[in-house]
Design an enzyme around this catalytic site. Structure first.
Site, PDB file in Angstrom:
ATOM      1  N   HIS A  65      -4.717  -6.197 -12.482  1.00 52.73           N
ATOM      2  CA  HIS A  65      -4.623  -5.630 -10.912  1.00 52.73           C
ATOM      3  C   HIS A  65      -4.308  -4.311 -10.796  1.00 52.73           C
ATOM      4  O   HIS A  65      -3.210  -3.830 -11.069  1.00 52.73           O
ATOM      5  CB  HIS A  65      -3.368  -6.649 -10.296  1.00 52.73           C
ATOM      6  CG  HIS A  65      -3.235  -6.847  -8.880  1.00 52.73           C
ATOM      7  ND1 HIS A  65      -2.783  -7.859  -8.066  1.00 52.73           N
ATOM      8  CD2 HIS A  65      -3.581  -5.488  -8.079  1.00 52.73           C
ATOM      9  CE1 HIS A  65      -2.737  -7.018  -6.947  1.00 52.73           C
ATOM     10  NE2 HIS A  65      -3.145  -6.032  -6.637  1.00 52.73           N
ATOM     11  N   GLU A 133      -8.536  -8.789  -3.708  1.00 54.79           N
ATOM     12  CA  GLU A 133      -7.560  -8.955  -3.104  1.00 54.79           C
ATOM     13  C   GLU A 133      -7.540  -8.521  -1.513  1.00 54.79           C
ATOM     14  O   GLU A 133      -7.481  -7.443  -1.120  1.00 54.79           O
ATOM     15  CB  GLU A 133      -6.333  -8.041  -3.696  1.00 54.79           C
ATOM     16  CG  GLU A 133      -5.063  -8.169  -2.997  1.00 54.79           C
ATOM     17  CD  GLU A 133      -3.975  -7.235  -3.536  1.00 54.79           C
ATOM     18  OE1 GLU A 133      -2.813  -7.556  -3.427  1.00 54.79           O
ATOM     19  OE2 GLU A 133      -4.358  -6.038  -3.913  1.00 54.79           O
ATOM     20  N   HIS A 199      -0.088 -12.761  -1.266  1.00 50.23           N
ATOM     21  CA  HIS A 199       0.180 -12.280   0.249  1.00 50.23           C
ATOM     22  C   HIS A 199       0.121 -13.570   1.018  1.00 50.23           C
ATOM     23  O   HIS A 199      -0.530 -13.800   2.089  1.00 50.23           O
ATOM     24  CB  HIS A 199      -0.995 -11.296   0.742  1.00 50.23           C
ATOM     25  CG  HIS A 199      -1.046 -10.029  -0.047  1.00 50.23           C
ATOM     26  ND1 HIS A 199      -0.289  -8.901   0.824  1.00 50.23           N
ATOM     27  CD2 HIS A 199      -1.590  -9.419  -0.939  1.00 50.23           C
ATOM     28  CE1 HIS A 199      -0.445  -8.054   0.039  1.00 50.23           C
ATOM     29  NE2 HIS A 199      -0.913  -8.084  -0.962  1.00 50.23           N
ATOM     30  N   ASN A 223       6.613 -10.134  -4.343  1.00 47.99           N
ATOM     31  CA  ASN A 223       6.365  -9.081  -3.218  1.00 47.99           C
ATOM     32  C   ASN A 223       5.509  -9.963  -2.304  1.00 47.99           C
ATOM     33  O   ASN A 223       4.478 -10.394  -2.964  1.00 47.99           O
ATOM     34  CB  ASN A 223       5.779  -7.872  -3.913  1.00 47.99           C
ATOM     35  CG  ASN A 223       6.777  -7.020  -4.388  1.00 47.99           C
ATOM     36  OD1 ASN A 223       7.615  -6.188  -3.701  1.00 47.99           O
ATOM     37  ND2 ASN A 223       7.018  -7.054  -5.918  1.00 47.99           N
ATOM     38  N   ASP A 252       7.433  -0.918 -12.012  1.00 50.02           N
ATOM     39  CA  ASP A 252       7.401   0.162 -11.605  1.00 50.02           C
ATOM     40  C   ASP A 252       8.731   0.880 -11.448  1.00 50.02           C
ATOM     41  O   ASP A 252       9.043   1.918 -11.133  1.00 50.02           O
ATOM     42  CB  ASP A 252       6.446   0.612 -10.612  1.00 50.02           C
ATOM     43  CG  ASP A 252       6.881   0.081  -9.349  1.00 50.02           C
ATOM     44  OD1 ASP A 252       7.616  -0.991  -9.132  1.00 50.02           O
ATOM     45  OD2 ASP A 252       6.151   0.679  -8.312  1.00 50.02           O
ATOM     46  N   GLY A 253       9.755  -0.026 -11.220  1.00 50.01           N
ATOM     47  CA  GLY A 253      11.256   0.663 -10.889  1.00 50.01           C
ATOM     48  C   GLY A 253      11.321   0.359  -9.343  1.00 50.01           C
ATOM     49  O   GLY A 253      12.516   1.119  -9.034  1.00 50.01           O
ATOM     50  N   ASP A 278      -0.964  -2.743 -10.473  1.00 48.74           N
ATOM     51  CA  ASP A 278      -0.899  -2.689  -8.803  1.00 48.74           C
ATOM     52  C   ASP A 278      -1.231  -1.060  -8.409  1.00 48.74           C
ATOM     53  O   ASP A 278      -0.973  -0.823  -7.499  1.00 48.74           O
ATOM     54  CB  ASP A 278      -0.210  -3.386  -8.187  1.00 48.74           C
ATOM     55  CG  ASP A 278      -0.442  -3.383  -6.762  1.00 48.74           C
ATOM     56  OD1 ASP A 278      -1.882  -3.364  -6.401  1.00 48.74           O
ATOM     57  OD2 ASP A 278       0.263  -3.978  -5.884  1.00 48.74           O
ATOM     58  N   GLY A 313       0.914  -0.319  -3.107  1.00 47.21           N
ATOM     59  CA  GLY A 313       0.579  -0.320  -4.452  1.00 47.21           C
ATOM     60  C   GLY A 313       1.554   0.589  -5.200  1.00 47.21           C
ATOM     61  O   GLY A 313       2.902   0.929  -4.700  1.00 47.21           O
TER      62      GLY A 313
END
Length: 384
Positions: A65, A133, A199, A223, A252-253, A278, A313
């Site tokens: 992704h 997506e 989503h 998410n 990604d934190g 992403d 993203g």
């Protein structure tokens, strides 16, 4: 591709089903010839030797992704340049991912362009297929996308998109609870496409039914999905409880707290978690305001978001995600590597990628340290 053997010796080797502290890998003509503890592996006399000096050596990272990097939007002609740039981040294979647009005709035209790129792939990371997506998402969980452009998934849309893509669509993220989308799942499977829930505001019962019909992944878990509630446990619980379902995870934190990452690994195990980036096309670019296919986004403080504050993203690629798993979330390196290599390959039904074993493609990453690739090979050819 090298015709003469190459031997990487004295590596901390992750296959990734096991860790070998002092390991050796020998490859030639694009394939792994042998591997194992250094004392057990015969290195041909004419082999080029590379001393890893105890640094980690893993299979190449596989990103299911990703939207772009360094200003390249993979949803169109810049896919060629994006594939060339990805190896420097340890990515040896990937699925370019689309974006919700208002005009279906533009989506189809971009899919046709991507298909042409894949017909004659560039030197770089392997393009394993296309990930759709949007726009078949829930207006209740839009993320950065404009919900006015959403529409439920139908078998007819699947046929149009797959025809434009030349049969190269591999994953399709959609909200199964919207319209008659649930009934489109058999069509996805018949077209060789893995159904992915994302989503989505699906209830627990709706998610269970989608999984029963063949949905096998969840896009960026935690998410843009209905959260857990003890009276309506939602997609969150349905996916956690079913071992057939793989959870895509952004590390990604910013998207997911380290404690939530640990929880997911505890409940699903590394075979049930696929690390994804992403990454937006702004990944690797300096902070600032950008336009991404008509969407205004802001890159600041390590995040990419809309002016309204919705995450748009990530700007961290797979190498950084692997580092976050290990160093910030405390995931065992063997489990983290498995989630970034073996699991995404199996999520696509690919048995030869994502692992180091005799006969497998020589897609390898030698790490200076976690997050920093020192050398990358794809099919035995050094790319970085």
């Amino acid at each position: 591709m090298t015709s003469h053997p190459v031997a990487i010796v004295h590596a901390e080797l992750y296959t990734p089903t096991r860790r070998i502290e002092d390991g050796t890998v020998v490859f030639a003509e694009g394939r792994v010839l042998t591997l194992g503890p250094a004392r057990e592996v015969h290195v041909p006399r004419r082999a080029e030797r590379i001393d890893a000096q105890g640094r980690p050596l893993t299979p190449g990272l596989i990103d299911l992704h990703i939207h772009g990097l360094e200003g390249c939007d993979l949803f169109g002609p810049e896919l060629t340049e994006g594939a060339r740039r990805l190896p420097r981040y340890g990515v040896t294979a990937f699925l370019p991912t689309t974006l919700t647009l208002p005009d279906e005709e533009e989506i189809l035209q971009r899919l046709q362009i991507m298909a042409r790129v894949m017909e004659d792939p560039p030197r770089g990371a392997r393009i394993l297929g296309i990930h759709i997506e949007g726009p078949h998402l829930s207006p209740k969980r839009p993320g950065m996308a404009n919900p006015a452009w959403f529409r439920p998934l139908t078998p007819e849309a699947i046929a149009r998109y797959q025809a434009a893509a030349g049969g190269r669509i591999a994953l399709w993220t959609f909200a199964p609870e919207e319209g008659e989308a649930m009934h489109a799942i058999p069509t996805l499977i018949a077209q060789g496409i893995v159904p992915v829930i994302g989503h989505s505001d699906a209830t627990y019962d709706q998610a269970v039914e989608a999984i029963r019909r063949g949905a096998r992944q969840v896009t960026h878990f935690f998410n843009a999905m209905r959260p857990f509630h003890h009276r309506e446990p939602g997609l969150f619980t349905a996916a956690l409880l079913d071992p057939k379902v793989i959870a895509q995870l952004i590390a990604d934190g910013h998207h997911v707290h380290p404690a939530a990452i640990r929880l997911l690994f505890e409940l699903k195990g590394p075979s049930g978690v696929a690390l994804i980036s992403d990454a937006a096309p702004m990944a690797g670019l300096p902070p600032g305001r950008y336009t991404w296919l008509g969407y205004e986004v802001i890159v600041a403080d390590g995040r990419c978001q809309t002016p309204e504050g919705a995450l748009a993203g990530s700007i961290a690629l797979m190498n950084e995600g692997l580092r976050v798993l290990i160093e910030e979330a405390g995931i065992d390196p063997l489990a983290a590597v498995r989630s970034a290599t073996w699991t995404p390959a199996r999520a696509l039904g690919l048995r030869k990628l994502g692992c180091l074993r005799p006969g497998a493609p020589a897609d390898l990453v030698l790490w200076a340290r976690w997050g920093t690739p020192e050398a990358v090979w794809i099919g035995g050819e050094r790319m970085h």
